[in-house]
Design an enzyme around this catalytic site. Sequence first.
Site, short mmCIF file in Angstrom:
data_model
loop_
_atom_site.label_atom_id
_atom_site.label_comp_id
_atom_site.label_asym_id
_atom_site.label_seq_id
_atom_site.Cartn_x
_atom_site.Cartn_y
_atom_site.Cartn_z
N HIS A 84 -6.57 -1.69 -1.34
CA HIS A 84 -5.15 -1.81 -0.97
C HIS A 84 -4.27 -1.18 -2.07
O HIS A 84 -3.28 -0.52 -1.78
CB HIS A 84 -4.73 -3.28 -0.83
CG HIS A 84 -5.42 -4.02 0.26
ND1 HIS A 84 -6.36 -4.99 0.02
CD2 HIS A 84 -5.30 -3.94 1.61
CE1 HIS A 84 -6.79 -5.49 1.17
NE2 HIS A 84 -6.17 -4.87 2.16
N GLY A 138 -3.17 -9.19 3.25
CA GLY A 138 -3.28 -9.87 1.96
C GLY A 138 -4.70 -9.85 1.43
O GLY A 138 -5.51 -9.02 1.85
N ALA A 139 -4.98 -10.79 0.49
CA ALA A 139 -6.26 -10.79 -0.24
C ALA A 139 -6.51 -9.37 -0.78
O ALA A 139 -7.56 -8.78 -0.59
CB ALA A 139 -7.40 -11.26 0.66
N HIS A 153 -7.08 -5.97 -2.80
CA HIS A 153 -8.07 -5.50 -3.78
C HIS A 153 -7.74 -4.05 -4.14
O HIS A 153 -6.71 -3.51 -3.69
CB HIS A 153 -9.48 -5.64 -3.21
CG HIS A 153 -9.63 -5.07 -1.83
ND1 HIS A 153 -9.51 -3.73 -1.56
CD2 HIS A 153 -9.86 -5.66 -0.64
CE1 HIS A 153 -9.68 -3.52 -0.27
NE2 HIS A 153 -9.88 -4.69 0.32
#
Length: 293
Positions: free
Chosen positions: A37, A31-32, A34
């Site tokens: 990704h 996750g998180a 940016h």
Amino acid sequence: MELVHTISELKDAVSNARKANLTIGLVPTMGALHAGHASLIHRSIGENDVTVVSVFVNPTQFNDKTDLANYPRTLEADCQLIEETESEVEASIAVTRTVVVFAPSVQEIYPEPDTRQFSYPPTDSVMEGARRPGHFNGVCQIVSRLFEMSDPDRAYFGEKDFQQIAVIRAMMHDQGFNFQLVPCPIVREESGLAMSSRNTVLTEKERETATAISQILFQSQELSKSLSVTEVQKHVVDALNDVEGLEVEYFEIVDATSLLPVNNWSDAEHIQGCITVYCGQRPVRLIDNINYR
Ligand code: PAF
């Protein structure tokens, strides 16, 4: 885009895809998300009928409890970025794809502690492996489970985590996972700083300071045409340690396959420089790498 939280929901989606003879791409993430990704997700949606994006902060790969507690968790924003990426790709190829976001709880993945041990020396025992005991074992635990649950044709990983890719390749070989691992190039901010979820915790000043990492690595690529391995290594370490707010943890110039250090540029066909630098007061641990040959 469909958001699922349980293994049985994921397995249903995978089995429906298999029954319909559809190809599956897997993008494992914590996750998180940016732009780095997004580039993996973009590629998977373009290359597969169904893309599974896993969003799971895997506790077994953290050897520092504070790091685990502070890891950003931003599922809503992550889903938004995935949806935008899906629309972008679908518009460019004029085909509708299926995207499944798998965001399980820790209990769902580890109802019992995972006691499996994965060991692939020297790949998992040098550099990050030497400094973060148990880290790659945890990575192999979660990635092998995600591989089993999503039964992919292709799995996508970012080359920023250069060593992680080498360890996962070794695990795939060892565990008989017979599909394609797709390494995807590092995505950099305009300043050259490698995209990372950890960049969000840098102050503006630290973010500016951190740009020296990629600048000096790129400079060293040029220098490698005239200087020896030892001279390039010393140049990078000294130049970065001279920048206020940065401290090099390690910089190793290695055979890109074995990850063992090289002494001469002729020692291996592909040679990579891998670095970890502490940035700022907290400090934030940043990794990057560069290809020399
Ligand atoms: O690279 C990461 O974000 C993680 O190590 C991975 C591969 C998603 C496993 O938790």
